[in-house]
Motif scaffolding. Structure first.
Motif, short mmCIF file in Angstrom:
data_model
loop_
_atom_site.label_atom_id
_atom_site.label_comp_id
_atom_site.label_asym_id
_atom_site.label_seq_id
_atom_site.Cartn_x
_atom_site.Cartn_y
_atom_site.Cartn_z
N HIS A 166 3.06 4.98 1.11
CA HIS A 166 1.57 3.96 1.13
C HIS A 166 2.19 2.66 0.25
O HIS A 166 2.96 2.79 -0.63
CB HIS A 166 0.71 4.59 0.15
N ALA A 190 -14.58 2.40 -0.70
CA ALA A 190 -14.22 3.39 -0.01
C ALA A 190 -12.65 3.00 0.27
O ALA A 190 -12.45 1.70 0.81
CB ALA A 190 -14.64 3.66 1.48
N ILE A 191 -11.41 3.75 0.08
CA ILE A 191 -10.35 3.38 0.35
C ILE A 191 -9.97 2.92 1.76
O ILE A 191 -10.30 3.81 2.68
CB ILE A 191 -9.21 4.38 -0.24
N GLN A 192 -9.17 1.85 2.16
CA GLN A 192 -8.79 1.91 3.60
C GLN A 192 -7.18 1.80 3.42
O GLN A 192 -6.69 1.08 2.46
CB GLN A 192 -9.26 0.76 4.01
N ASP A 193 -6.54 1.96 4.52
CA ASP A 193 -5.07 2.03 4.37
C ASP A 193 -4.40 0.59 4.32
O ASP A 193 -3.36 0.32 3.77
CB ASP A 193 -4.56 2.49 5.93
N ASN A 194 -5.15 -0.37 4.73
CA ASN A 194 -4.48 -1.62 4.56
C ASN A 194 -5.37 -2.74 3.46
O ASN A 194 -5.27 -3.79 3.57
CB ASN A 194 -4.61 -2.68 5.89
N LYS A 195 -5.98 -1.90 2.59
CA LYS A 195 -6.83 -2.51 1.47
C LYS A 195 -6.09 -1.97 0.10
O LYS A 195 -5.80 -1.03 0.03
CB LYS A 195 -8.18 -2.10 1.66
N TYR A 223 -9.33 -0.15 -5.81
CA TYR A 223 -10.58 -0.88 -6.31
C TYR A 223 -9.97 -1.72 -7.51
O TYR A 223 -10.41 -2.85 -7.61
CB TYR A 223 -11.55 0.13 -6.85
#
Length: 285
Positions: A56, A151-156, A159
């Motif tokens: 990741h 909410a976790i996003q792959d390109n984000k 928190y």
């Protein structure tokens, strides 16, 4: 001990760096230094150290050059060309190992290194051993969540990373990753200290760890003011006395990678000197 230091900007993707640039660079860099045990790469990403690939990459600016990819063949080819072991490791884990040794902590002690750099991460040494986790995400404190709607996003970013870095850009127009203003606004420093205090207090209270170090190039820009506010806040939040200090070790990522390589070489040396007898016990050859 670091005997030679050279800094070169990363201007290509990681696969090309390992496959095409590092072979010549390493040969030139190590001329006159023998023997060389190996090459350690400390990477700002979630690194599968066993299978040697990136799991990741949350930092948006690095996603194009250091995204999810399998680096097994690239590392194997580099090893074949140079005859050296190649180690891939998370950069904060490397820094934690180096700082742990620099402080002379005894075997079995607990220690957490928090890095405020391109992202927000931690290296955890528990009972004297580096903790990576089953999925190699141990220490990804940038993904601690304080908002139930997140909410976790792959390109984000995670928190807490979003809270630390995006807030400073939106609120004050200061990009912590690119700028070093003449003076940081007090409110900005207090905001970062508040966020870090939540993270460190939760780690201290849940893992029963008292020794923390804060490092990274963003920390170096802010320095003492951040530590002072952080320690003041932690006095009110922790079950035990917590003291966060700055790092003692320079070039910690490089020294930590080197330390891990030396550890592997030492273990291999010992294993070569023993055989397993029929009873399952190790006996000297």
């Amino acid at each position: 001990e670091a005997v030679l230091h050279k800094t070169t900007p990363l201007q290509t993707d990681l696969s090309k760096l390992i496959g095409k640039i590092l072979p010549d660079m390493v040969q030139d860099f190590t001329t006159g230094f023998t023997p060389v045990l190996g090459i350690g790469l400390s990477l700002p990403a979630v690194v599968d150290t066993k299978n040697r690939h990136i799991r990741h990459q949350a930092y948006p600016a690095l996603q194009a050059r250091m995204s999810k990819e399998d680096l097994t063949e690239d590392c194997a080819e580099l090893e074949r060309r140079l005859g050296l072991r190649v180690l891939l490791e998370n950069d904060v884990n490397c820094a934690a190992v180096a700082e742990y040794r620099a402080r002379g902590l005894e075997a079995g002690e607990d220690f957490i290194y928090v890095m405020l750099g391109g992202g927000l991460g931690a290296g955890l040494i528990l009972d004297g051993k580096l903790r990576r986790g089953t999925h190699f995400t141990c220490g990804e404190i940038g993904f601690m969540v304080m908002d139930p709607a997140f909410a976790i996003q792959d390109n984000k970013s995670g928190y807490m990373e979003w809270e630390v870095y995006r807030y400073t850009l939106d609120r004050f127009g200061i990009d912590l990753l690119a700028e070093t203003p003449a003076a940081f606004p007090y409110e900005l420093i207090r905001h970062i200290a508040t966020g870090l205090s939540l993270v460190i207090a939760n780690l201290a209270n849940s893992l029963d760890v008292s020794t923390f170090v804060l490092g990274g190039f963003v920390y170096e820009k802010i320095g003492f003011s951040l530590l002072k506010l952080l320690n003041q806040r932690l006095k009110e939040m922790c079950l035990q006395e917590i003291r966060v200090s700055g790092p003692l070790c320079k070039d910690a990522c490089a020294k930590g990678a080197a330390s891990l390589l030396i550890g592997i070489a030492f273990e291999n040396l010992l294993s070569d000197r023993f055989s397993i007898d029929e009873g399952g016990e190790k006996s000297p050859l």
